[in-house]
Design an enzyme around this catalytic site. Sequence first.
Site, PDB file in Angstrom:
ATOM      1  N   SER A   8       0.839  -1.199   0.000  1.00 38.86           N
ATOM      2  CA  SER A   8       0.000   0.000   0.000  1.00 38.86           C
ATOM      3  C   SER A   8       0.874   1.248   0.000  1.00 38.86           C
ATOM      4  O   SER A   8       1.582   1.530   0.975  1.00 38.86           O
ATOM      5  CB  SER A   8      -0.908   0.022   1.224  1.00 38.86           C
ATOM      6  OG  SER A   8      -1.454   1.314   1.358  1.00 38.86           O
ATOM      7  N   HIS A  33      -1.093  -1.525  -4.198  1.00 38.21           N
ATOM      8  CA  HIS A  33      -2.365  -1.144  -3.568  1.00 38.21           C
ATOM      9  C   HIS A  33      -2.425   0.380  -3.426  1.00 38.21           C
ATOM     10  O   HIS A  33      -1.520   0.999  -2.860  1.00 38.21           O
ATOM     11  CB  HIS A  33      -2.457  -1.811  -2.201  1.00 38.21           C
ATOM     12  CG  HIS A  33      -3.765  -1.628  -1.509  1.00 38.21           C
ATOM     13  ND1 HIS A  33      -4.871  -2.398  -1.790  1.00 38.21           N
ATOM     14  CD2 HIS A  33      -4.147  -0.762  -0.535  1.00 38.21           C
ATOM     15  CE1 HIS A  33      -5.876  -2.017  -1.007  1.00 38.21           C
ATOM     16  NE2 HIS A  33      -5.470  -1.020  -0.242  1.00 38.21           N
ATOM     17  N   ASP A  35      -4.646   3.518  -2.154  1.00 39.51           N
ATOM     18  CA  ASP A  35      -5.726   3.918  -1.246  1.00 39.51           C
ATOM     19  C   ASP A  35      -6.215   5.317  -1.565  1.00 39.51           C
ATOM     20  O   ASP A  35      -5.497   6.295  -1.339  1.00 39.51           O
ATOM     21  CB  ASP A  35      -5.218   3.905   0.201  1.00 39.51           C
ATOM     22  CG  ASP A  35      -5.062   2.496   0.742  1.00 39.51           C
ATOM     23  OD1 ASP A  35      -5.997   1.697   0.592  1.00 39.51           O
ATOM     24  OD2 ASP A  35      -3.994   2.206   1.317  1.00 39.51           O
ATOM     25  N   MET A  37      -8.816   8.188  -0.534  1.00 41.64           N
ATOM     26  CA  MET A  37      -9.662   8.583   0.606  1.00 41.64           C
ATOM     27  C   MET A  37     -10.233   9.967   0.357  1.00 41.64           C
ATOM     28  O   MET A  37      -9.497  10.873  -0.044  1.00 41.64           O
ATOM     29  CB  MET A  37      -8.830   8.612   1.883  1.00 41.64           C
ATOM     30  CG  MET A  37      -8.170   7.300   2.209  1.00 41.64           C
ATOM     31  SD  MET A  37      -7.210   7.473   3.715  1.00 41.64           S
ATOM     32  CE  MET A  37      -6.566   5.804   3.863  1.00 41.64           C
ATOM     33  N   HIS A  66      -8.213   0.903  -4.141  1.00 38.38           N
ATOM     34  CA  HIS A  66      -9.141   0.747  -3.011  1.00 38.38           C
ATOM     35  C   HIS A  66      -9.794   2.102  -2.758  1.00 38.38           C
ATOM     36  O   HIS A  66      -9.157   3.021  -2.248  1.00 38.38           O
ATOM     37  CB  HIS A  66      -8.332   0.259  -1.798  1.00 38.38           C
ATOM     38  CG  HIS A  66      -9.111   0.146  -0.533  1.00 38.38           C
ATOM     39  ND1 HIS A  66      -8.513   0.047   0.707  1.00 38.38           N
ATOM     40  CD2 HIS A  66     -10.451   0.101  -0.286  1.00 38.38           C
ATOM     41  CE1 HIS A  66      -9.439  -0.052   1.642  1.00 38.38           C
ATOM     42  NE2 HIS A  66     -10.627  -0.012   1.064  1.00 38.38           N
ATOM     43  N   MET A  68     -11.940   4.449  -0.811  1.00 33.24           N
ATOM     44  CA  MET A  68     -12.616   4.766   0.452  1.00 33.24           C
ATOM     45  C   MET A  68     -13.314   6.105   0.239  1.00 33.24           C
ATOM     46  O   MET A  68     -12.886   7.158   0.728  1.00 33.24           O
ATOM     47  CB  MET A  68     -11.584   4.802   1.586  1.00 33.24           C
ATOM     48  CG  MET A  68     -11.153   3.399   1.997  1.00 33.24           C
ATOM     49  SD  MET A  68      -9.601   3.371   2.904  1.00 33.24           S
ATOM     50  CE  MET A  68      -8.458   3.417   1.529  1.00 33.24           C
ATOM     51  N   MET A 137     -11.485  -5.583   5.549  1.00 31.67           N
ATOM     52  CA  MET A 137     -10.681  -4.584   6.276  1.00 31.67           C
ATOM     53  C   MET A 137     -10.398  -5.134   7.669  1.00 31.67           C
ATOM     54  O   MET A 137     -11.317  -5.502   8.406  1.00 31.67           O
ATOM     55  CB  MET A 137     -11.440  -3.262   6.409  1.00 31.67           C
ATOM     56  CG  MET A 137     -11.492  -2.410   5.163  1.00 31.67           C
ATOM     57  SD  MET A 137      -9.908  -2.052   4.374  1.00 31.67           S
ATOM     58  CE  MET A 137      -8.977  -1.280   5.691  1.00 31.67           C
ATOM     59  N   ASP A 175      -6.553  -6.243   4.495  1.00 29.49           N
ATOM     60  CA  ASP A 175      -5.907  -4.928   4.488  1.00 29.49           C
ATOM     61  C   ASP A 175      -5.985  -4.296   5.867  1.00 29.49           C
ATOM     62  O   ASP A 175      -7.075  -4.042   6.379  1.00 29.49           O
ATOM     63  CB  ASP A 175      -6.632  -4.056   3.438  1.00 29.49           C
ATOM     64  CG  ASP A 175      -6.045  -2.654   3.303  1.00 29.49           C
ATOM     65  OD1 ASP A 175      -4.975  -2.384   3.872  1.00 29.49           O
ATOM     66  OD2 ASP A 175      -6.677  -1.846   2.590  1.00 29.49           O
ATOM     67  N   GLY A 176      -4.801  -4.051   6.443  1.00 26.83           N
ATOM     68  CA  GLY A 176      -4.734  -3.342   7.711  1.00 26.83           C
ATOM     69  C   GLY A 176      -3.977  -4.141   8.765  1.00 26.83           C
ATOM     70  O   GLY A 176      -4.410  -5.220   9.153  1.00 26.83           O
ATOM     71  N   GLY A 177      -2.825  -3.626   9.174  1.00 28.95           N
ATOM     72  CA  GLY A 177      -2.056  -4.263  10.244  1.00 28.95           C
ATOM     73  C   GLY A 177      -1.417  -5.580   9.856  1.00 28.95           C
ATOM     74  O   GLY A 177      -1.080  -6.382  10.732  1.00 28.95           O
TER      75      GLY A 177
HETATM   76  C1  DX5 Z   1      -6.206   1.774   5.589  1.00 31.27           C
HETATM   77  C2  DX5 Z   1      -5.762   1.487   4.177  1.00 31.27           C
HETATM   78  C3  DX5 Z   1      -4.678   0.497   4.135  1.00 31.27           C
HETATM   79  C4  DX5 Z   1      -3.394   0.978   4.784  1.00 31.27           C
HETATM   80  C5  DX5 Z   1      -2.716  -0.226   5.388  1.00 31.27           C
HETATM   81  O1  DX5 Z   1      -7.329   2.574   5.580  1.00 31.27           O
HETATM   82  O2  DX5 Z   1      -6.851   0.959   3.412  1.00 31.27           O
HETATM   83  O3  DX5 Z   1      -4.415   0.027   2.821  1.00 31.27           O
HETATM   84  O4  DX5 Z   1      -2.531   1.639   3.915  1.00 31.27           O
HETATM   85  O5  DX5 Z   1      -1.624   0.189   6.131  1.00 31.27           O
HETATM   86  P1  DX5 Z   1      -0.896  -0.778   7.172  1.00 31.27           P
HETATM   87  O6  DX5 Z   1      -0.434  -1.974   6.422  1.00 31.27           O
HETATM   88  O7  DX5 Z   1       0.210   0.069   7.699  1.00 31.27           O
HETATM   89  O8  DX5 Z   1      -1.922  -1.135   8.221  1.00 31.27           O
HETATM   90 ZN    ZN Z   2      -6.385  -0.122   1.470  1.00 31.84          ZN
END
Ligand code: DX5
Ligand code: ZN
Length: 218
Positions: A8, A33, A35, A37, A66, A68, A137, A175-177
Site C-alpha cells: 500500500s 495497492h 488507497d 480517501m 481501493h 474509500m 478490512m 488490508d490493515g495491520g
Molecule cells: C487503511 C488502508 C490500508 C493501509 C494499510 O485505511 O486501506 O491500505 O494503507 O496500512 P498498514 O499496512 O500500515 O496497516
Molecule cells: Zn487499502
Amino acid sequence: MEYILSPSILSADFKTLGDDIRKADAAGAQWIHIDVMDGDFVPNISFGMPVIKSIRSVTDKVFDVHLMVEEPGRFIDEFAACGADYITVHAEACTHLGRVVQQIKEKGCKVGVSLNPATPLSVLDYVLDDLDMVLIMSVNPGFGGQSYIEAMDQKIRDLRNMIEKKGLDVDIQVDGGVTADNIAHIKECGANVFVAGSAVFNGDIEENIKKLFKAMEV
Ligand code: DX5
Ligand code: ZN
C-alpha cells in the site's frame, strides 16, 4: 491458489513515490495497492486520479485501487481511465452496490467489494457471484500503521467457507495491520491477497518484502 502481496503506497514516501514503487516492483510484489480517501467516507484525505495516472508509467504491475469514497459510482469511469486494474468499493459507501459492481465490470476492470470490520458478510449474499475479490478490512479504514483486529480471523474463515460452498473463484484480500509476524496466520485463515503499508515502506523496502514473502510461505 495464487498468493499475492500488494504493498500500500499510502505508507510510501511521496517525495520519491516513483522510486518506492519501482523498489516494490523489483522486489517481486505482484500488485500495487492504491488507497483513495475522500475525507467523507473515512476521516482522512489521500490522493486521487492525477497521482494514479502519473505513477501508471512507473510499473506494469497490477493497480489495485481501493476506493474509500462515498458513492464511488460517480467516479468509476475516471478511475478506469487512470489505469486501475482492480477497483474495490466499500459496500457501506454504495446506495446501489449491484449497480456499481456492474459499472466496474463494464469498464473492463476486475471488481472488489470491501467490508469494514463491523460489517457482516451477509451484505455479500446477493452480489458475491459477480465479484473477483472481497476485501476484508482488518482495521477501521483511514490510516496506515494500525493494529490488526483479531476478530477478523473468523470473518476470513467464514468468507472462505462461503466462497467454497458456492464453488466460486473469488480472491480474499486482507488490508490493515498485516506484518511478517501475522501474515502466515492470516493466510491460514483463508486469505490469499495481502496488503501491507507500513510493513513494506517503513525501512528497507526490498528487505521488508523479502521478509513478508518468506513469512507467507510457511
Ligand atoms: C487503511 C488502508 C490500508 C493501509 C494499510 O485505511 O486501506 O491500505 O494503507 O496500512 P498498514 O499496512 O500500515 O496497516
Ligand atoms: Zn487499502
